[in-house]
Design an enzyme around this catalytic site. Structure first.
Site, PDB file in Angstrom:
ATOM      1  N   GLU A 183       0.822  -1.217   0.000  1.00  0.00           N
ATOM      2  CA  GLU A 183       0.000   0.000   0.000  1.00  0.00           C
ATOM      3  C   GLU A 183       0.851   1.261   0.000  1.00  0.00           C
ATOM      4  OE1 GLU A 183      -4.346  -0.964   1.920  1.00  0.00           O
ATOM      5  OE2 GLU A 183      -3.188   0.579   2.915  1.00  0.00           O
ATOM      6  N   LYS A 218     -13.747   0.559  -3.593  1.00  0.00           N
ATOM      7  CA  LYS A 218     -14.828   0.972  -2.689  1.00  0.00           C
ATOM      8  C   LYS A 218     -15.907   1.713  -3.480  1.00  0.00           C
ATOM      9  CE  LYS A 218     -12.131   1.695   1.518  1.00  0.00           C
ATOM     10  NZ  LYS A 218     -11.676   2.722   2.438  1.00  0.00           N
ATOM     11  N   HIS A 272       8.594 -26.840  -1.837  1.00  0.00           N
ATOM     12  CA  HIS A 272       7.941 -27.948  -2.540  1.00  0.00           C
ATOM     13  C   HIS A 272       6.705 -27.478  -3.288  1.00  0.00           C
ATOM     14  CE1 HIS A 272      10.473 -31.031  -0.551  1.00  0.00           C
ATOM     15  NE2 HIS A 272      10.620 -30.022   0.296  1.00  0.00           N
TER      16      HIS A 272
HETATM   17  O1  PA5 Z   1      -3.164   1.258   5.951  1.00  0.00           O
HETATM   18  C1  PA5 Z   1      -4.263   1.714   5.767  1.00  0.00           C
HETATM   19  O2  PA5 Z   1      -4.513   2.921   5.877  1.00  0.00           O
HETATM   20  C2  PA5 Z   1      -5.431   0.806   5.450  1.00  0.00           C
HETATM   21  O3  PA5 Z   1      -5.021  -0.489   5.226  1.00  0.00           O
HETATM   22  C3  PA5 Z   1      -6.434   0.816   6.588  1.00  0.00           C
HETATM   23  O4  PA5 Z   1      -5.826   0.353   7.751  1.00  0.00           O
HETATM   24  C4  PA5 Z   1      -7.637  -0.062   6.254  1.00  0.00           C
HETATM   25  O5  PA5 Z   1      -8.198   0.334   5.039  1.00  0.00           O
HETATM   26  C5  PA5 Z   1      -8.692   0.049   7.349  1.00  0.00           C
HETATM   27  O6  PA5 Z   1      -9.096   1.386   7.513  1.00  0.00           O
HETATM   28  P1  PA5 Z   1      -9.871   1.852   8.793  1.00  0.00           P
HETATM   29  O7  PA5 Z   1      -9.016   1.638   9.991  1.00  0.00           O
HETATM   30  O8  PA5 Z   1     -10.167   3.284   8.563  1.00  0.00           O
HETATM   31  O9  PA5 Z   1     -11.121   1.021   8.882  1.00  0.00           O
END
Ligand code: PA5
Length: 433
Positions: free
Chosen positions: A289, A424, A310
């Site tokens: 990310e 989303k 394996h």
């Molecule tokens: O690293 C990030 O920002 C994302 O992976 C969030 O942790 C994830 O989308 C969950 O978001 P939230 O804590 O707002 O529900």
């Protein structure tokens, strides 16, 4: 710092001259991060967070986790992405993948299950089935407080707790970790009077494991979170020098960047301990990310050896030459298992009699690395002295910092995730939100 985590790039094919040539870029990234001049600098609160962590908050986390440990058979962590991966990684790293089995046998702490990380009816129904009749506490974690997956699971669990225990008792069993001010979850917590912990506004989800987001569930599993924080504090001091030769964390960021320039576009995080499988999931999210944007970035993947030797071991050794490995090696497993002696050597394993499994694993690792070198796969190695809370904290900090530096070296903002919004948007429109 006692001993500490060590980085070794001797088998990467990258020589120190190339590393030295990258020094000006590393220094620039260091300044961007530390002086807040880089992109996304409003989300770099994690840099100093372990150093200044509020002791009252730690005490409160310890107090609440103790209450949960004493009263719950089951603790449900509701969250997705950065809101649950770090805690899950810690629990398996520090206990074992069999944590729940141990908890149910010893009754020293609750079993821990994870909800809100998918919308699979099979997964959710199965968990609901086997927690029925047990004493349940939940911790719903969402920084934004609006993410669909945890919100749906929370709705189910809230209803279930209120029907089982009544509203008053359910309120005591619901713990919320969210933003200080914003989001539906914050509003709902205020209206219902839930106990809440804060996700600091200047720390993004995947950088938040050393805040209440990770610390509360980790403490619920019986881990001393002060040790985790101490490891992170020592890590933050060890990894703050811009001088590459003194900073293993920056060396890692630099070497993987050089490998990327050599068209090594896939990094495989390798472990030889299944206890690290969830850690690899946390690492993949952190780097995926943070770096995968603007059509750039190393693709983070993971394997557990010798198991996967394996399965996809063949590809790694012999397939397309666009990958490199980073091995997480545990120096001291604290185990004593040996190959037992038998009267007749019918299975032909006599030559291993008396040898420690730890030693066999070590030689598998050495043999695999040698094979990879001859197969044209660069190898990086990170040695972790032991699977302790202290080294978990240090390792987490190592990767957080390396990820920030790596993002800046790559020229992307390592602290946003615009790509996640795309699915989303489509999903909400299909759901007619
Ligand atoms: O690293 C990030 O920002 C994302 O992976 C969030 O942790 C994830 O989308 C969950 O978001 P939230 O804590 O707002 O529900």
């Amino acid at each position: 710092m006692s001993g500490g985590i060590r980085f070794d790039y001797g088998l990467s094919g990258i020589d120190s001259t190339r590393l030295t040539a990258l020094l000006p870029e590393i220094e620039k990234a260091h300044i961007q991060l530390h002086e807040g001049t880089g992109q996304g600098s409003e989300y770099t609160g994690w840099l100093d967070f372990p150093l200044h962590i509020n002791t009252h908050e730690i005490e409160e986390i310890n107090r609440v986790s103790q209450e949960v440990r004493e009263n719950a058979d089951v603790f449900i962590l509701i969250g997705i992405g950065g809101s649950y991966l770090g805690a899950r990684a810690a629990i398996e790293f520090l206990h074992s993948p069999f944590y729940n089995k141990m908890a149910s046998v010893t009754k020293k702490g609750p079993e821990i299950y994870y909800l809100g990380n998918n919308v699979s009816s099979i997964y959710i129904e199965k968990i609901l089935e086997f927690i029925k009749g047990k004493s349940i506490y939940i911790n719903v974690i969402s920084k934004s407080g609006t993410t669909l997956e945890p919100a749906l699971s929370f709705r189910i669990m809230k209803k279930m707790l209120e029907e089982t225990y009544g509203k008053e008792e359910a309120r005591k069993r619901i713990i919320v970790t969210t933003d200080k001010e914003k989001g539906v979850l914050k509003k709902l917590s205020l209206a219902e009077g839930y106990r809440t912990f804060e996700v600091p506004g200047n720390i993004g989800g995947r950088y938040s494991v050393l805040t209440a987001v990770g610390l509360l569930p980790i403490a619920v599993s019986g881990v001393d979170i002060k040790e985790v924080i101490q490891g992170a504090v020592d890590g933050s001091q060890a990894y703050q020098r811009a001088d590459l030769s003194l900073n293993d964390c920056y060396q890692y960021a630099a070497v993987r960047n050089l490998l990327y320039r050599d068209d090594k576009t896939i990094e495989l995080l390798v472990n030889y301990e299944p206890s690290l499988n969830s850690f690899a999931e946390w690492w993949k999210q952190l780097f995926g990310e943070s770096e995968g944007k603007d059509h750039k970035g190393i693709f983070p993947a993971s394997v557990s050896f010798t198991t996967d030797l394996h399965s996809i071991g063949q590809y790694i050794q012999d397939g397309q030459r666009n990958l490199f490995t980073t091995t997480l090696w545990i120096e001291n497993t604290g185990t004593s298992l040996q190959v037992p002696g038998v009267t007749e050597d019918m299975d032909g394993l006599g030559y291993l009699e008396g040898m420690a499994f730890e030693e066999i694993n070590k030689r598998s690792c050495q043999g695999t690395m040698q094979a990879h070198v001859s197969g044209g796969v660069p190898n990086l190695k990170i040695t972790i002295p032991a699977l302790t809370p202290y080294y978990y904290g240090q390792l987490v900090y190592f990767f957080l910092k390396a990820c920030g530096i790596s993002g800046y070296l790559l020229g992307v903002n390592p602290f946003d995730q615009p790509g996640v919004e795309e699915y989303k948007k489509n999903m909400y429109s299909l759901l007619k939100k």
